[in-house]
Design a protein around this motif. Sequence first.
Motif, PDB file in Angstrom:
ATOM      1  N   GLY A 174     -62.279 -32.752  51.068  1.00  0.00           N
ATOM      2  CA  GLY A 174     -62.559 -33.566  50.039  1.00  0.00           C
ATOM      3  C   GLY A 174     -62.172 -32.838  48.221  1.00  0.00           C
ATOM      4  O   GLY A 174     -63.320 -33.273  47.633  1.00  0.00           O
ATOM      5  N   LEU A 175     -60.911 -32.295  48.508  1.00  0.00           N
ATOM      6  CA  LEU A 175     -61.867 -31.564  47.111  1.00  0.00           C
ATOM      7  C   LEU A 175     -59.749 -31.614  46.954  1.00  0.00           C
ATOM      8  O   LEU A 175     -58.670 -32.159  47.830  1.00  0.00           O
ATOM      9  N   VAL A 176     -59.533 -31.535  45.224  1.00  0.00           N
ATOM     10  CA  VAL A 176     -58.129 -31.827  45.198  1.00  0.00           C
ATOM     11  C   VAL A 176     -57.302 -30.123  44.999  1.00  0.00           C
ATOM     12  O   VAL A 176     -56.553 -31.066  45.084  1.00  0.00           O
ATOM     13  N   ALA A 177     -58.003 -29.375  44.803  1.00  0.00           N
ATOM     14  CA  ALA A 177     -57.306 -28.172  44.879  1.00  0.00           C
ATOM     15  C   ALA A 177     -57.190 -28.002  46.478  1.00  0.00           C
ATOM     16  O   ALA A 177     -57.634 -28.173  47.105  1.00  0.00           O
ATOM     17  N   GLU A 213     -47.243 -24.406  38.540  1.00  0.00           N
ATOM     18  CA  GLU A 213     -48.368 -23.560  37.955  1.00  0.00           C
ATOM     19  C   GLU A 213     -49.208 -24.324  37.166  1.00  0.00           C
ATOM     20  O   GLU A 213     -50.582 -23.385  37.257  1.00  0.00           O
ATOM     21  N   TRP A 214     -49.380 -25.082  36.201  1.00  0.00           N
ATOM     22  CA  TRP A 214     -50.247 -26.139  36.726  1.00  0.00           C
ATOM     23  C   TRP A 214     -51.613 -27.050  37.592  1.00  0.00           C
ATOM     24  O   TRP A 214     -52.803 -26.950  36.969  1.00  0.00           O
ATOM     25  N   LEU A 215     -50.608 -27.027  38.136  1.00  0.00           N
ATOM     26  CA  LEU A 215     -51.378 -28.317  39.415  1.00  0.00           C
ATOM     27  C   LEU A 215     -52.904 -27.155  39.650  1.00  0.00           C
ATOM     28  O   LEU A 215     -53.999 -28.151  39.794  1.00  0.00           O
ATOM     29  N   PRO A 216     -52.659 -25.567  40.093  1.00  0.00           N
ATOM     30  CA  PRO A 216     -53.553 -25.333  40.910  1.00  0.00           C
ATOM     31  C   PRO A 216     -54.814 -25.240  40.057  1.00  0.00           C
ATOM     32  O   PRO A 216     -56.508 -25.854  39.553  1.00  0.00           O
ATOM     33  N   ILE A 217     -54.666 -25.224  38.772  1.00  0.00           N
ATOM     34  CA  ILE A 217     -55.541 -25.014  36.866  1.00  0.00           C
ATOM     35  C   ILE A 217     -56.276 -26.068  37.066  1.00  0.00           C
ATOM     36  O   ILE A 217     -57.571 -26.235  37.300  1.00  0.00           O
ATOM     37  N   LEU A 218     -54.945 -27.014  37.030  1.00  0.00           N
ATOM     38  CA  LEU A 218     -55.909 -28.679  37.069  1.00  0.00           C
ATOM     39  C   LEU A 218     -56.846 -29.261  37.788  1.00  0.00           C
ATOM     40  O   LEU A 218     -57.911 -29.429  37.457  1.00  0.00           O
ATOM     41  N   ALA A 219     -56.214 -28.414  39.044  1.00  0.00           N
ATOM     42  CA  ALA A 219     -56.885 -29.481  39.982  1.00  0.00           C
ATOM     43  C   ALA A 219     -58.134 -28.620  40.011  1.00  0.00           C
ATOM     44  O   ALA A 219     -59.638 -29.162  40.011  1.00  0.00           O
ATOM     45  N   ALA A 220     -58.701 -27.443  39.952  1.00  0.00           N
ATOM     46  CA  ALA A 220     -59.996 -26.866  40.127  1.00  0.00           C
ATOM     47  C   ALA A 220     -60.047 -27.651  39.280  1.00  0.00           C
ATOM     48  O   ALA A 220     -62.025 -27.642  39.555  1.00  0.00           O
ATOM     49  N   ARG A 221     -59.686 -27.707  37.451  1.00  0.00           N
ATOM     50  CA  ARG A 221     -61.091 -27.866  37.070  1.00  0.00           C
ATOM     51  C   ARG A 221     -62.087 -29.769  37.328  1.00  0.00           C
ATOM     52  O   ARG A 221     -62.858 -30.033  36.867  1.00  0.00           O
ATOM     53  N   LEU A 222     -60.256 -30.372  38.119  1.00  0.00           N
ATOM     54  CA  LEU A 222     -60.915 -31.712  38.330  1.00  0.00           C
ATOM     55  C   LEU A 222     -62.519 -31.685  38.812  1.00  0.00           C
ATOM     56  O   LEU A 222     -63.486 -32.430  39.517  1.00  0.00           O
ATOM     57  N   ASP A 223     -61.758 -30.812  40.267  1.00  0.00           N
ATOM     58  CA  ASP A 223     -63.136 -30.258  41.611  1.00  0.00           C
ATOM     59  C   ASP A 223     -64.320 -30.331  40.656  1.00  0.00           C
ATOM     60  O   ASP A 223     -65.456 -30.689  41.160  1.00  0.00           O
ATOM     61  N   ARG A 231     -51.587 -31.223  26.261  1.00  0.00           N
ATOM     62  CA  ARG A 231     -50.691 -30.021  26.601  1.00  0.00           C
ATOM     63  C   ARG A 231     -49.979 -30.383  28.546  1.00  0.00           C
ATOM     64  O   ARG A 231     -49.001 -29.677  28.627  1.00  0.00           O
ATOM     65  N   ALA A 232     -50.973 -30.794  29.044  1.00  0.00           N
ATOM     66  CA  ALA A 232     -50.746 -30.781  30.347  1.00  0.00           C
ATOM     67  C   ALA A 232     -52.322 -31.681  30.941  1.00  0.00           C
ATOM     68  O   ALA A 232     -52.849 -32.200  30.520  1.00  0.00           O
ATOM     69  N   ALA A 233     -51.849 -32.752  32.449  1.00  0.00           N
ATOM     70  CA  ALA A 233     -52.075 -33.425  32.589  1.00  0.00           C
ATOM     71  C   ALA A 233     -51.808 -33.823  33.831  1.00  0.00           C
ATOM     72  O   ALA A 233     -50.889 -33.206  34.590  1.00  0.00           O
ATOM     73  N   LEU A 234     -53.090 -33.990  35.076  1.00  0.00           N
ATOM     74  CA  LEU A 234     -53.127 -34.050  36.381  1.00  0.00           C
ATOM     75  C   LEU A 234     -53.421 -35.379  36.588  1.00  0.00           C
ATOM     76  O   LEU A 234     -54.896 -35.827  36.175  1.00  0.00           O
TER      77      LEU A 234
END
Length: 446
Positions: free
Chosen positions: A189-192, A7-17, A149-152
């Motif tokens: 080209g994107l993490v998401a 559940e955290w993966l798409p949230i953090l991936a979008a922030r990283l992009d 509290r969460a990291a990618l």
Amino acid sequence: MATTPAEWLPILAARLDARQARIAKNRSYSNGHAPLPEMGANTKATWKAFQKKARTNYGGLACESLGGRMVPNGVRVGTSMTSPGVLAARRVWRDNRLDVVFGDAISNMLTTSVGYLVTGVLNGDPVITSEMPEQVITAPDPTQPWRARAALKAWRDQDAGKDYALVWLPGQRQLFVRDSKTISGTLIGLVAGDWEPLGTVETYAGGVPVYVLENKDGVAEFEPHIDVIDRINLGKLQRLVVTAMQAFKQRAMKGGLPEQDEDGNDINWAKVFEPAPGALWDLPEGIDVWESEQTDIRPLLEGEKADARDFAGAIRTPISVFIPSGENQSVEGAANAKEGEIQKAKNRIARVTAPMSAALLEALRILGIDDGETVEVLWMPPEHVSFTEKTQAAKQAKDAGMSARWIKQNIMGTSPDEIAQDETDAATDQLLAATLIGAGSGNGNA
């Protein structure tokens, strides 16, 4: 709120992009590849090559100057110098080359606004690494922002043609994988994107082992002053253009040139006026040559220096960093500029000490050593950089009654290991001196 790595993966991936463009821009201003001044969509390659000569790495110089006053040189665990925790922490420092690792994390923080440390395990031993902000992002703990509290972490394996993403939560982590290319063969080209879990969720003891070094106000050191850097580069480009034009002065013929000679033959004036060393032109009567006047570039040079002084003042960095000759700067002005950078270094040190100490504490816990003692990273004093400055300050501190150990640590910047070695060497020197004195006395009595 998300509760699992998936559940955290798409949230953090979008922030990283979302922050990649800003990180890339900050990188360019700190590694000498700032955007070219006066850039157009149809700019010729030759003009681009000329424009590159106008860039000066002011952002990188400012970060290097400040980073030179932020030098970690050891670790302290409680007040003991010989406890198991101290000895283990020093081994971790040595084995992980933490002076380099911490230095890299500090450099990332100064140049991009954020740096990351990750504490992991390799063959049962703790490993502390500095991670690039292009690959790592966290959801910070609201009460302790340097903790997560969460990291990618997302990275690409070029040889395998795979992308990997590792997500941490307190007590659990999970690895994800995908192909690096789309069906059409284009690199993603994107993490998401479409990630698949690689194995099940792993469990471990403790919190998220990713620690954040965030710069003041969440910006790179030079980021609020990028417009000034652009102005400096544009001014330098204009000076280079004017200077280059001096080598190609405009010339013109004053008076009409006949198209034919006296015999009626056409005159090839291009051949007559062919330039060559020592060439002498035979001009018809009444023809004069006009040449453009030379442009004085000194005002442009003074403008560049004024812009450099403005930038140095805004970012609180000594002007000598940008103008090595230190022209037009008084001794008092140089001291004030240096004091500003020292205060800034102390502020940044205070910000990064907690996450760096937390990374070391996690390494000790991996080794099964956590006796409740405070773990603290030690620093070379930012006030004293040169050896002359250190020795003068050491003498003043000694006259003020400070202990030798305090002077070695807080002024000379000596690490705990170096202090211990120095004390051992001093004891050996005293024993040797006493032995020689005793031997000399015995010979005299004989």
